[in-house]
Structures are given as C-alpha cells and as structure tokens.
Design a protein around this motif. Structure first.
Motif, PDB file in Angstrom:
ATOM      1  N   ALA A  10       0.456 -11.071   6.561  1.00  0.00           N
ATOM      2  CA  ALA A  10       1.295 -10.476   8.001  1.00  0.00           C
ATOM      3  C   ALA A  10       2.259 -11.506   7.652  1.00  0.00           C
ATOM      4  CB  ALA A  10       0.493 -11.482   9.342  1.00  0.00           C
ATOM      5  N   LYS A  11       1.891 -12.894   6.247  1.00  0.00           N
ATOM      6  CA  LYS A  11       3.354 -13.705   6.427  1.00  0.00           C
ATOM      7  C   LYS A  11       3.847 -13.193   5.096  1.00  0.00           C
ATOM      8  CE  LYS A  11       3.945 -18.334   5.370  1.00  0.00           C
ATOM      9  NZ  LYS A  11       3.594 -20.035   5.030  1.00  0.00           N
ATOM     10  N   GLU A  12       3.226 -12.617   4.392  1.00  0.00           N
ATOM     11  CA  GLU A  12       3.661 -12.345   3.454  1.00  0.00           C
ATOM     12  C   GLU A  12       5.055 -11.040   3.179  1.00  0.00           C
ATOM     13  OE1 GLU A  12       2.952 -10.885  -1.389  1.00  0.00           O
ATOM     14  OE2 GLU A  12       1.198 -11.723  -0.064  1.00  0.00           O
ATOM     15  N   PHE A  13       4.429  -9.854   4.545  1.00  0.00           N
ATOM     16  CA  PHE A  13       5.290  -9.049   4.844  1.00  0.00           C
ATOM     17  C   PHE A  13       6.393  -8.631   5.746  1.00  0.00           C
ATOM     18  CE2 PHE A  13       1.822  -6.953   1.726  1.00  0.00           C
ATOM     19  CZ  PHE A  13       2.589  -6.335   0.995  1.00  0.00           C
ATOM     20  N   ASP A  14       5.714 -10.378   6.782  1.00  0.00           N
ATOM     21  CA  ASP A  14       7.058 -10.264   7.951  1.00  0.00           C
ATOM     22  C   ASP A  14       6.251  -9.140   8.474  1.00  0.00           C
ATOM     23  OD1 ASP A  14       9.225 -12.218   9.106  1.00  0.00           O
ATOM     24  OD2 ASP A  14      10.130 -11.112   8.824  1.00  0.00           O
ATOM     25  N   ILE A  15       5.181  -9.729   9.361  1.00  0.00           N
ATOM     26  CA  ILE A  15       4.915  -8.193   9.741  1.00  0.00           C
ATOM     27  C   ILE A  15       4.036  -8.958  10.628  1.00  0.00           C
ATOM     28  CG2 ILE A  15       5.523  -6.409   9.004  1.00  0.00           C
ATOM     29  CD1 ILE A  15       2.542  -5.818   7.975  1.00  0.00           C
ATOM     30  N   THR A  16       3.074  -8.352  12.485  1.00  0.00           N
ATOM     31  CA  THR A  16       2.474  -8.759  13.197  1.00  0.00           C
ATOM     32  C   THR A  16       1.235  -8.857  12.652  1.00  0.00           C
ATOM     33  OG1 THR A  16       2.728  -6.727  14.785  1.00  0.00           O
ATOM     34  CG2 THR A  16       3.940  -8.928  15.249  1.00  0.00           C
ATOM     35  N   THR A  17      -0.375  -9.560  12.844  1.00  0.00           N
ATOM     36  CA  THR A  17      -1.261  -8.706  12.433  1.00  0.00           C
ATOM     37  C   THR A  17      -2.434  -7.493  13.178  1.00  0.00           C
ATOM     38  OG1 THR A  17      -2.455 -10.227  14.334  1.00  0.00           O
ATOM     39  CG2 THR A  17      -2.315 -11.211  12.126  1.00  0.00           C
ATOM     40  N   ARG A  18      -1.283  -7.323  14.452  1.00  0.00           N
ATOM     41  CA  ARG A  18      -1.490  -6.324  15.324  1.00  0.00           C
ATOM     42  C   ARG A  18      -0.468  -5.146  14.952  1.00  0.00           C
ATOM     43  NH1 ARG A  18       0.913  -5.556  21.720  1.00  0.00           N
ATOM     44  NH2 ARG A  18      -0.149  -3.102  21.289  1.00  0.00           N
ATOM     45  N   GLN A  41      -8.328  -6.284  -0.079  1.00  0.00           N
ATOM     46  CA  GLN A  41      -8.022  -6.095  -1.600  1.00  0.00           C
ATOM     47  C   GLN A  41      -6.787  -5.847  -2.635  1.00  0.00           C
ATOM     48  OE1 GLN A  41     -11.117  -6.786  -2.692  1.00  0.00           O
ATOM     49  NE2 GLN A  41     -12.108  -7.224  -1.006  1.00  0.00           N
ATOM     50  N   ARG A  42      -7.065  -6.257  -3.210  1.00  0.00           N
ATOM     51  CA  ARG A  42      -5.415  -6.083  -3.839  1.00  0.00           C
ATOM     52  C   ARG A  42      -4.606  -4.268  -3.789  1.00  0.00           C
ATOM     53  NH1 ARG A  42      -3.511  -3.982  -8.754  1.00  0.00           N
ATOM     54  NH2 ARG A  42      -1.574  -4.741  -8.897  1.00  0.00           N
ATOM     55  N   ARG A  43      -6.379  -3.576  -3.514  1.00  0.00           N
ATOM     56  CA  ARG A  43      -5.360  -1.736  -3.059  1.00  0.00           C
ATOM     57  C   ARG A  43      -5.206  -1.945  -1.855  1.00  0.00           C
ATOM     58  NH1 ARG A  43      -8.891   2.602  -0.649  1.00  0.00           N
ATOM     59  NH2 ARG A  43      -7.896   4.351  -1.824  1.00  0.00           N
ATOM     60  N   ASP A  44      -4.945  -2.896  -0.974  1.00  0.00           N
ATOM     61  CA  ASP A  44      -4.688  -3.168   0.230  1.00  0.00           C
ATOM     62  C   ASP A  44      -3.793  -3.406   0.726  1.00  0.00           C
ATOM     63  OD1 ASP A  44      -7.223  -1.331   1.897  1.00  0.00           O
ATOM     64  OD2 ASP A  44      -8.277  -3.952   2.246  1.00  0.00           O
ATOM     65  N   LYS A  45      -3.239  -3.918  -0.012  1.00  0.00           N
ATOM     66  CA  LYS A  45      -2.169  -5.599  -0.152  1.00  0.00           C
ATOM     67  C   LYS A  45      -1.605  -4.016  -0.955  1.00  0.00           C
ATOM     68  CE  LYS A  45       0.447  -9.180  -1.985  1.00  0.00           C
ATOM     69  NZ  LYS A  45       0.309 -10.492  -2.457  1.00  0.00           N
ATOM     70  N   ILE A  46      -1.027  -3.074  -1.854  1.00  0.00           N
ATOM     71  CA  ILE A  46      -0.571  -2.134  -2.341  1.00  0.00           C
ATOM     72  C   ILE A  46      -0.259  -0.984  -1.413  1.00  0.00           C
ATOM     73  CG2 ILE A  46       0.229  -0.178  -4.426  1.00  0.00           C
ATOM     74  CD1 ILE A  46      -2.114  -2.552  -5.625  1.00  0.00           C
ATOM     75  N   ARG A  47      -1.123  -1.026  -0.652  1.00  0.00           N
ATOM     76  CA  ARG A  47      -0.700   0.546   0.615  1.00  0.00           C
ATOM     77  C   ARG A  47      -0.416  -0.005   1.463  1.00  0.00           C
ATOM     78  NH1 ARG A  47      -4.730   4.690   1.381  1.00  0.00           N
ATOM     79  NH2 ARG A  47      -5.697   5.520  -1.121  1.00  0.00           N
ATOM     80  N   LEU A  48      -0.085  -1.461   2.264  1.00  0.00           N
ATOM     81  CA  LEU A  48       0.640  -2.253   2.963  1.00  0.00           C
ATOM     82  C   LEU A  48       2.070  -2.051   3.068  1.00  0.00           C
ATOM     83  CD1 LEU A  48       0.928  -2.841   5.682  1.00  0.00           C
ATOM     84  CD2 LEU A  48      -0.277  -5.033   5.210  1.00  0.00           C
ATOM     85  N   LYS A  49       2.591  -2.892   1.210  1.00  0.00           N
ATOM     86  CA  LYS A  49       3.631  -2.478   1.220  1.00  0.00           C
ATOM     87  C   LYS A  49       4.624  -1.012   0.739  1.00  0.00           C
ATOM     88  CE  LYS A  49       5.850  -4.716  -2.938  1.00  0.00           C
ATOM     89  NZ  LYS A  49       5.918  -5.157  -4.414  1.00  0.00           N
ATOM     90  N   LEU A  50       3.438  -0.362   0.315  1.00  0.00           N
ATOM     91  CA  LEU A  50       4.204   1.297  -0.109  1.00  0.00           C
ATOM     92  C   LEU A  50       3.963   1.800   2.036  1.00  0.00           C
ATOM     93  CD1 LEU A  50       1.331   3.063  -1.945  1.00  0.00           C
ATOM     94  CD2 LEU A  50       4.043   2.100  -2.695  1.00  0.00           C
ATOM     95  N   ILE A  51       3.007   1.652   2.426  1.00  0.00           N
ATOM     96  CA  ILE A  51       3.557   1.853   4.026  1.00  0.00           C
ATOM     97  C   ILE A  51       4.802   1.625   4.901  1.00  0.00           C
ATOM     98  CG2 ILE A  51       3.005   1.459   6.347  1.00  0.00           C
ATOM     99  CD1 ILE A  51      -0.278   1.571   4.996  1.00  0.00           C
ATOM    100  N   LEU A  52       4.843   0.220   4.288  1.00  0.00           N
ATOM    101  CA  LEU A  52       6.373  -0.673   4.838  1.00  0.00           C
ATOM    102  C   LEU A  52       7.521   0.315   4.031  1.00  0.00           C
ATOM    103  CD1 LEU A  52       4.877  -4.088   5.279  1.00  0.00           C
ATOM    104  CD2 LEU A  52       5.167  -2.397   7.346  1.00  0.00           C
ATOM    105  N   ARG A  53       8.151   0.199   2.536  1.00  0.00           N
ATOM    106  CA  ARG A  53       8.834   1.258   2.004  1.00  0.00           C
ATOM    107  C   ARG A  53       8.922   2.330   2.561  1.00  0.00           C
ATOM    108  NH1 ARG A  53       7.918   0.701  -3.699  1.00  0.00           N
ATOM    109  NH2 ARG A  53       7.958  -1.347  -3.747  1.00  0.00           N
ATOM    110  N   GLY A  54       7.365   2.927   3.051  1.00  0.00           N
ATOM    111  CA  GLY A  54       7.981   4.826   3.756  1.00  0.00           C
ATOM    112  C   GLY A  54       8.567   4.523   4.485  1.00  0.00           C
TER     113      GLY A  54
END
Length: 123
Positions: A10-18, A41-54
């Motif tokens: 949440a901190k790294e991507f500046d989003i809420t835990t919610r 895991q690393r996979r979740d972090k990458i997917r989160l980054k892709l979700i936010l980019r998308g």
C-alpha cells in the motif's frame, strides 16, 4: 524469496490496503496466508503494478482479469491481440473526447469574443 505485507505494498504504490483487498476479492491477486496475515509474493506485486497501470490507461477490471487469464493459460498471442484491441478501443474513445473538447474550446472562444465585442460596443 521476496515477500511483502499488505501495508508495504500500500505504501509503495500509494494506495489503500482496502484497494489491495478489493483486488484480492476480485481474484486479480492471490496472496498466501499465514494465519490471518496476508503474505504477498513478487508475482502479486507485479500484478498489482499491472492493475494500477491498466487502470491508469482506462482498462476495466474485467479487461485486466481477462488479460491475466490469457497470460496464466499461456496464451500470449491471444493476450497481445486482446491488448491491442483494447488499446485501439481506448484510443478511439480518447480521440472522440479530444475532438469534443476541441469543439467546446472553439465554442468558448467564439462566445468570449462575442462578449468582449458587446462590452466594447457598450462603452
């Protein structure tokens, strides 16, 4: 292996835990559990980054999910084809919006000129 807590992501991507839990509920990320604690895991972090980019690019969660599913089932060609289709659709919408904005700006300029002319005439 790198693991992350929900608060770290949440901190790294500046989003809420919610928000992160919402993406989990939507099946876009699947963290492991240690008791009640989520372990990402690393996979979740990458997917989160892709979700936010998308999302920034205007992709819906359904579109993002479909791309993930194509990737997960090793249908890379289908994934790329689908992504190109989505990009073309988003681009067409943005171009229409840009045309609408340019038309409105022209209308505002015309209205401003008429108002200024009317004021100058009145003086």
């Amino acid at each position: 292996m790198d693991t992350y807590k929900i608060s770290e992501l949440a901190k790294e991507f500046d989003i809420t835990t919610r928000s992160i839990r919402f993406y989990e509920d939507e099946g876009l990320i699947q963290p492991d559990r240690k008791g009640t604690m989520r372990v990402y895991q690393r996979r979740d972090k990458i997917r989160l980054k892709l979700i936010l980019r998308g999302k920034r690019l205007g992709f819906s969660l359904a579109e993002i999910r479909e791309l993930f599913e194509l990737y997960d089932t090793h249908q890379e060609d289908d994934q790329l084809t689908k992504m190109l289709k989505i990009i073309d659709e988003k681009e067409a919408v943005l171009k229409r919006q840009l045309d609408d904005i340019n038309t409105l700006l022209e209308d505002l300029t015309t209205a401003r000129e008429r108002c200024e002319a009317a004021l100058a005439k009145a003086k």
